[in-house]
Write an enzyme that holds these catalytic residues in place. Structure first.
Site, mmCIF file in Angstrom:
data_model
loop_
_atom_site.group_PDB
_atom_site.id
_atom_site.type_symbol
_atom_site.label_atom_id
_atom_site.label_comp_id
_atom_site.label_asym_id
_atom_site.label_seq_id
_atom_site.Cartn_x
_atom_site.Cartn_y
_atom_site.Cartn_z
ATOM 1 N N CYS A 19 0.852 -1.170 0.000
ATOM 2 C CA CYS A 19 0.000 0.000 0.000
ATOM 3 C C CYS A 19 0.887 1.218 0.000
ATOM 4 O O CYS A 19 2.054 1.144 0.366
ATOM 5 C CB CYS A 19 -0.871 -0.014 1.241
ATOM 6 N N CYS A 22 3.128 1.954 2.859
ATOM 7 C CA CYS A 22 4.379 1.219 3.047
ATOM 8 C C CYS A 22 5.566 2.057 2.587
ATOM 9 O O CYS A 22 6.636 2.031 3.195
ATOM 10 C CB CYS A 22 4.388 -0.082 2.243
ATOM 11 N N ASP A 433 9.805 26.827 -32.020
ATOM 12 C CA ASP A 433 11.008 27.277 -32.691
ATOM 13 C C ASP A 433 10.851 26.870 -34.157
ATOM 14 O O ASP A 433 10.111 25.944 -34.458
ATOM 15 C CB ASP A 433 12.197 26.560 -32.041
HETATM 16 P P1 ADP Z 1 15.599 29.468 -35.467
HETATM 17 O O1 ADP Z 1 15.922 28.086 -34.994
HETATM 18 O O2 ADP Z 1 14.394 30.027 -34.788
HETATM 19 O O3 ADP Z 1 15.461 29.579 -36.926
HETATM 20 P P2 ADP Z 1 18.259 30.380 -34.618
HETATM 21 O O4 ADP Z 1 18.403 31.278 -33.442
HETATM 22 O O5 ADP Z 1 18.741 28.989 -34.493
HETATM 23 O O6 ADP Z 1 16.757 30.488 -35.072
HETATM 24 O O7 ADP Z 1 19.014 31.051 -35.834
HETATM 25 C C1 ADP Z 1 18.630 32.313 -36.302
HETATM 26 C C2 ADP Z 1 19.449 32.800 -37.463
HETATM 27 O O8 ADP Z 1 20.768 33.050 -37.023
HETATM 28 C C3 ADP Z 1 19.575 31.794 -38.573
HETATM 29 O O9 ADP Z 1 18.515 31.880 -39.473
HETATM 30 C C4 ADP Z 1 20.896 32.241 -39.215
HETATM 31 O O10 ADP Z 1 20.666 33.335 -40.079
HETATM 32 C C5 ADP Z 1 21.699 32.745 -38.055
HETATM 33 N N1 ADP Z 1 22.630 31.751 -37.534
HETATM 34 C C6 ADP Z 1 22.601 31.175 -36.309
HETATM 35 N N2 ADP Z 1 23.636 30.336 -36.167
HETATM 36 C C7 ADP Z 1 24.330 30.347 -37.319
HETATM 37 C C8 ADP Z 1 25.510 29.689 -37.794
HETATM 38 N N3 ADP Z 1 26.175 28.831 -37.065
HETATM 39 N N4 ADP Z 1 25.921 29.976 -39.036
HETATM 40 C C9 ADP Z 1 25.255 30.856 -39.802
HETATM 41 N N5 ADP Z 1 24.154 31.491 -39.418
HETATM 42 C C10 ADP Z 1 23.692 31.263 -38.193
HETATM 43 MG MG MG Z 2 16.580 26.279 -33.650
#
Ligand code: ADP
Ligand code: MG
Length: 736
Positions: A19, A22, A433
């Site tokens: 139960c 316990c 996202d």
């Molecule tokens: P989400 O997942 O909402 O699209 P993120 O924050 O992951 O947004 O990324 C947003 C933007 O930032 C991307 O669309 C890109 O333009 C830029 N970005 C993020 N990380 C990178 C990366 N490693 N290289 C090039 N662009 C990047």
């Molecule tokens: Mg993302």
């Protein structure tokens, strides 16, 4: 556990708890040992988890204490013979050395119904007590000497009552009262009053009730355990001179080559090195359509190879596979406490002492003050003692949580705790996202624009070298494209990631950048009007441009596109139908791209060009309208996931396991609606259970006080309520 911490964690299974109370007994008993913290005992899963300081208390001392409390350590290694667990068979102790592995293979007692009654001690006692009862009744009605019928009743009471009394005495030693103690007092009281028949009946009914309950419970436990016990114990590997040998999975090292024939289960996580096959991943993802696997694809332990022959290079050892993590997660989720349960536990703690005090008052006050007959009121107080067990109430929540988590797991939804299970049903809004969540997260390079100074290949080379350091899906796509074109990559000497913007890195004396307009604005790298309009054009196609430059100026643009997840539209649609008020897409990408995707999904709200911290603010703003969920892949959205009331992770299970409250293993967004629905049903089942058990208790308390209910009926009501509550909770597991 970090290496520096002196505390160790102990996790094991305990047998002999009939139960919910316990579990409290074990907790209270262990609490008295030195150096023990964070004790959590869960009746529904028979699990114990605690932290202890090995310098103050040994593992053996803990096990010994559990045994003196009257319970068994159900250690779970494959070598254990089917144990007579479940009942109160305290004499049977399986004490095996505990392993600190993440996965414990649970060898469950898969007794058939018939075997259960033969082998379970509690069940045997029930049968004997029943026999004593029948013989007693028979001799009583044949008007044979009274000592004969009392003898039979007495045998029934002793046979079935021994275990109850023993457990009750253990409780008394801890200054606690559980159902065993209360039942013991009631039966002794009945005998004192000369009601031998009633005493025997109480013992019989009570044993029958607890046995039935253990039985129903262990069946669901087994069903859930077999759900998780899905990896084979052995596998075939290629060793010296490419000979195939079959060995235990624990002996296989990372890097070895597994051979997997059609119809065989994959034993370890790995990457396909040759062959093609369809693999049924439903055991871990809940997704019923098999996935085609070929060279370079990941396969997971516990999945089923259907059609072809595969050779797979092992990437994780047996303790470390995805399914091992899932099993571990589900086990700890089941033992975590939902908010309702914390309330129920507190209530039960005060309820029992109050009823006991009332029972004493009921025996004394009417005879002393109102000159009522003592034996009548003594009997009524015995009835009250039986009703004082809050058993049904205590199990009402855990039984529902365990079976809901079992149901969710079979659908590829992992709840990390009871908390999430209660929250999901209250959601008013969900934020998504974009990249990797609503889209597949597998963008591909569509085009590389050079600006005349460097060739397109050189632009791709620089971009890819920088992006090797990034986990972002865009980064992976750029690297993959460069590799596909056979470009040799170098690693930058140093690099910096700018979440939501891009990345920079140094080669020799030169600093290079890859990212979006924001990154370039931050770095004060000017973009000409013609470049800006080119970027607009790319975005209007729904593509994401990644700008590549040195610190002197722009070198080129890589345009990428990402497909929508096929089920995303359907998921949005069913969530809307379920009455969720706001569904919002949050993205760091540009407005053009966001608008295009929102339109395809029929999402009315979207927020674009957000930095990770802006996403967090959006979540906080949404919280004003009620409970908020965030769905993400853990890349650049971890702060937002953390800020939401409940977070769902899709995609890479590794990161997701750490950041989110709920993991959608197969990344199927439609499972969101299922999770919300399951949570709503769970909450309502819990409510039904709690209300039902409180109402029946109150009713019988009232009836008992005024003498309308005898001991036997009180016991029936008590165990009956527990059984109904259990069955109601189990519904969640059965329903799909
Ligand atoms: P989400 O997942 O909402 O699209 P993120 O924050 O992951 O947004 O990324 C947003 C933007 O930032 C991307 O669309 C890109 O333009 C830029 N970005 C993020 N990380 C990178 C990366 N490693 N290289 C090039 N662009 C990047
Ligand atoms: Mg993302």
């Amino acid at each position: 556990m970090t290496a520096t911490s002196p505390l160790k964690t102990l996790q094991t299974k305990i047998g002999g708890m009939d139960c919910g109370s316990c579990a409290k007994t074990v907790e209270a008993g262990l609490q008295k040992l030195p150096g023990i913290t964070d004790i959590n005992v869960v009746f529904a899963t028979e699990s114990l988890r605690l932290n202890y300081d090995p310098q103050q208390v040994s593992e053996k001392a803990i096990f010994d204490r559990i045994k003196t409390l009257g319970y068994t350590i159900e250690q779970t290694t494959a070598a254990i013979p089917p144990s007579e667990d479940s009942g109160c068979s305290h004499e049977h102790e399986h004490h095996h050395h505990h392993q600190h592995s993440t996965v414990e293979k649970t060898q469950k007692t898969n007794l058939t119904n018939w075997e259960f009654w033969i082998r379970n001690r509690r069940a045997q006692a029930v049968i004997l007590a029943g026999l004593g009862l029948v013989l007693g009744l028979l001799t009583q009605h044949l008007a044979l000497p009274i000592w004969l019928s009392r003898g039979f009743y007495g045998i029934g009471i002793i046979v079935a009552g021994f275990a109850i009394a023993r457990a009750g005495l253990m409780e008394l030693r801890l200054w606690r009262a559980d159902m065993n103690l209360l039942m013991t007092i009631s039966v002794i009281g009945a005998v004192i009053l000369g009601d031998w028949f009633e005493g025997a009946l109480v013992v019989f009914l009570f044993s029958l009730g607890t046995t039935l309950q253990t039985f129903t419970f262990s069946r669901t436990r087994n069903a859930i355990a077999s759900l998780m016990d899905i990896t084979p114990a052995t596998a075939t590997v290629k060793r010296d001179n490419n000979q195939e040998v079959t060995v235990r999975v624990e002996e296989i090292q990372v890097g070895e080559i597994l051979t997997i024939r059609p119809g065989q289960k994959v034993a370890l996580d790995g990457i396909v090195v040759s062959g093609n096959s369809a693999i049924d991943q439903s055991p871990i993802t809940g997704e019923s359509i098999p996935e085609d696997k070929q060279k370079g694809d990941r396969v997971f332990a516990g999945t089923l190879n259907q059609t072809g022959f595969l050779e797979v290079q092992v990437t994780h050892t047996a303790n470390d596979t995805t399914v091992a993590k899932i099993v571990h997660l589900v086990e700890s989720a089941q033992s975590s406490r939902a908010p309702t349960q914390q309330w129920v536990d507190k209530f039960a703690e005060i309820y029992t002492p109050i009823v006991i005090v009332s029972a004493i008052a009921l025996t004394l006050i009417p005879p002393l003050i109102f000159a009522q007959p003592l034996d009548v009121w003594f009997y009524r107080s015995l009835v009250m003692l039986v009703i004082a067990c809050p058993c049904a109430l205590v199990i009402s929540t855990p039984v529902s949580i365990v079976s809901a988590i079992g149901a969710a797991t079979s659908q590829g939804i992992l709840f990390k705790g009871g908390n999430g299970l209660e929250t999901a049903g209250k959601l008013q809004s969900i934020a998504f996202d974009k990249t990797g969540t609503l889209t597949q997260g597998k963008p591909t390079v569509k085009k590389v624009y050079d600006l005349g100074e460097l060739s397109a290949n050189a632009v791709l080379l620089i971009g890819a070298c920088l992006e090797r350091r990034s986990e972002h899906p865009l980064a992976k796509a750029i690297v993959a494209q460069a590799e596909a074109e056979g470009i040799e990559l170098e690693t930058p000497e140093s690099f910096t990631a700018y979440p939501g913007k891009g990345i920079s890195g140094k080669f020799g004396n030169n600093l290079y950048f890859a990212g979006n307009r924001r990154l370039f604005a931050d770095q004060n790298i000017a973009l000409s009007a013609s470049i800006l309009s080119l970027l607009d054009d790319i975005e209007k196609l729904g593509q994401t441009p990644v700008l590549v430059s040195s610190n002197r100026g722009l070198l080129g643009i890589i345009a990428l596109a990402d497909g929508l997840r096929l089920e995303a539209g359907e998921a949005v649609h069913s969530l809307k139908q379920m009455g969720l008020k706001r569904l919002v897409m949050l993205t760091g990408d540009r407005t053009f791209v966001a608008a295009q995707i929102a339109e395809q999904l029929n999402l009315s709200e979207y927020k674009a060009e957000l930095l990770p911290e802006d996403k967090l603010q959006e979540i906080q703003a949404l919280r004003k309208f009620g409970t908020v969920g965030m769905v993400g892949d853990g890349i650049n959205d971890a702060p937002a996931l953390a800020a939401a009331d409940i977070s769902f992770a899709v995609g890479g299970i590794d990161i997701a396991l750490e950041t989110a409250d709920v993991v959608l293993v197969g990344s199927d967004l439609r499972k969101l609606a299922y999770a919300v629905d399951l949570s709503r049903r769970t909450v309502s089942v819990i409510q039904q259970n709690v209300i039902f058990s409180i109402v029946t208790k109150a009713l019988f308390l009232l009836l008992g006080t005024f003498g309308f209910v005898g001991l036997a009926v009180a016991v029936l009501a008590d165990t009956g309520t527990s059984l109904i509550v259990t069955a109601n909770g189990m519904r969640l597991f059965r329903s799909k």
